[in-house]
Motif scaffolding. Structure first.
Motif, PDB file in Angstrom:
ATOM      1  N   VAL A 120       0.854  -1.200   0.000  1.00 18.79           N
ATOM      2  CA  VAL A 120       0.000   0.000   0.000  1.00 18.79           C
ATOM      3  C   VAL A 120       0.891   1.252   0.000  1.00 18.79           C
ATOM      4  N   GLY A 145      -3.457  -1.011   6.483  1.00 21.70           N
ATOM      5  CA  GLY A 145      -2.169  -1.476   6.983  1.00 21.70           C
ATOM      6  C   GLY A 145      -1.648  -0.612   8.111  1.00 21.70           C
ATOM      7  N   LYS A 258      -1.364 -10.921   1.355  1.00 21.92           N
ATOM      8  CA  LYS A 258      -1.881 -12.061   2.122  1.00 21.92           C
ATOM      9  C   LYS A 258      -1.896 -13.388   1.342  1.00 21.92           C
TER      10      LYS A 258
END
Ligand code: PLP
Length: 411
Positions: A120, A145, A258
């Protein structure tokens, strides 16, 4: 590797995360994950749990998917290691090509990271450089995040805790509010809008009809880039490879993390279109990451992308999603405690009565053999995220345990 549960808790309370252990303890959850396989995790005391938290999508393929284990073993036998991020790498190039090809629109580049927050950060930096603007718009209580830049957008409470928030550069608007978005972008001084397609930490509220398309159109009119954070919603969990595809929107940047790791080796990526990736032509050293795009991670990610993009995987997700939707509907008809079901593919948020209704349900489900987590920014919504290969039998088992837990929570 064996140790008593008490010893593991003591070590972590002492050296790792005392407050987190205290909080879970308050709820009555003392999970220490031992063995794990497929949709199951086992508490060190032997208790078997169906994992529908799946660490936000990390175990999208389940725990220790056999093809991922095989691929990991293969990687260890290959003459590779993490690699050197300064030099070209076949594996990195192949994964970048796959990601760019699997994205909608005309993505061009892929910048690798070791985790979602870092990816990000890359997305935010890329948008700032491309537009030469600093401000980022996200939603109230959005979560992207916990690193410097990712933590400074959406809910910035934790960034402020570390004196790391940047209030002048971060604007938030309510989700599903086109009017507010228009207002926020009206001065044409916003670098990017960053949105999770279905915001997880907010309890997976679904985007209203036309909302995301409208936001994209306002972005185009105001020279703002659109960043789709698909860290949780991507990789076929919605029934499409990227959830944003379901809403007919082509973003400028997609962030994946992820599940890209197969739950086995950390890897994440920001996928950029030509404009967002312009800096890559100007200064190749402007962003570097030693572990970003490690070759072992890439070898795993290649297999993950192959598995999640198989037509049979997507067909399976869409079939079981329908079965899950029917099952949840039946349950909702029976129990008014379950106020609302928000579902898109195998991503669901279940809203329960009471401000902390999902916390109570999380504990009851834990007692009944399911690990499901409440949404961090809406404690009334339980995140219900079974893995991609969930079948009808597992859905039935989940429904039984859910029903039992609802009954316990309301009696
Ligand atoms: C939507 C979203 N974006 C970004 C992140 C950050 O990922 P990571 O924890 O790998 O840094 C998360 C993590 O939960 C997330 O849910």
């Amino acid at each position: 590797m064996s140790a008593s549960k008490d010893r593991v808790i003591e070590l972590n309370k002492g050296y790792v995360c005392p407050d987190k252990i205290r909080i879970f303890n308050q709820i009555g959850i003392d999970l220490v994950i031992g063995k794990r396989e497929g949709p199951y995790i086992y508490d060190l005391d032997g208790k078997k749990l169906i994992d529908i938290h799946i660490n936000g999508g990390t175990y999208n393929l389940g725990h220790r998917h056999p093809e991922i284990i095989k691929t990991m073993k293969e990687a260890l036998e290959m003459p590779i290691d993490i690699g050197n991020h300064h030099f070209p790498s076949l594996l990195r190039g192949q994964v970048a090509e796959m990601l760019v090809t699997l994205c909608p629109g005309d993505m061009k580049y892929c910048v690798f990271a070791s985790g979602g927050s870092e990816a990000v950060d890359i997305a935010v930096k890329s948008a700032r450089h491309a537009t030469q603007r600093r401000k980022i718009v996200s939603i109230d209580n959005g979560y992207h995040g916990r690193t410097g830049l990712s933590g400074a957008v959406g809910n910035t409470k934790n960034a402020a805790f570390f004196l790391s928030d940047t209030p002048d550069d971060s604007v938030t608007v309510p989700f599903n509010d086109v009017f507010a978005m228009k207002g926020a972008l009206s001065k044409e001084d916003i670098a990017a809008v960053i949105l999770e397609t279905i915001p997880a930490t907010l309890g997976f509220p679904l985007p209203e009809n036309g909302y995301l398309a409208e936001v994209k159109s306002i972005c185009e009119q105001t020279g703002t880039l659109f960043i789709a954070d698909e860290v949780q919603t991507g990789l076929s969990r919605s029934g499409k490879i990227w959830a944003i595809e379901k809403f007919g929107v082509v973003p400028d940047i997609i962030v994946s993390a992820k599940g890209l790791s197969g739950g086995m080796y950390p890897i994440a990526a920001a996928i950029l279109n030509e404009k967002a990736g312009s800096w890559l032509l100007e200064d190749g050293f402007a962003h570097v990451s030693t572990f970003g795009g490690s070759e072992i991670g890439c070898h795993i990610a290649k297999k993950v992308l192959e598995i999640i993009s198989r037509p049979e995987t997507l067909d399976h997700v869409n079939r079981v999603s329908k079965y899950l939707a029917d099952s949840l509907e039946k349950l909702q008809e029976k129990y008014s405690h379950l106020i609302e079901v928000r579902q898109c593919g195998l991503i669901a948020g279940l809203k329960f009565e009471g401000e902390i209704g999902a916390v109570t349900m999380s504990k009851a489900l834990y007692d009944n053999g399911v690990w499901a987590m409440f949404s961090g920014y809406d404690l009334s919504v339980l995140q219900f995220k079974p893995y991609l290969f969930t079948d009808e039998v597992l859905v039935d088992e989940l429904m039984d345990k859910l029903e039992k837990s609802i009954v316990q929570c309301t009696s």
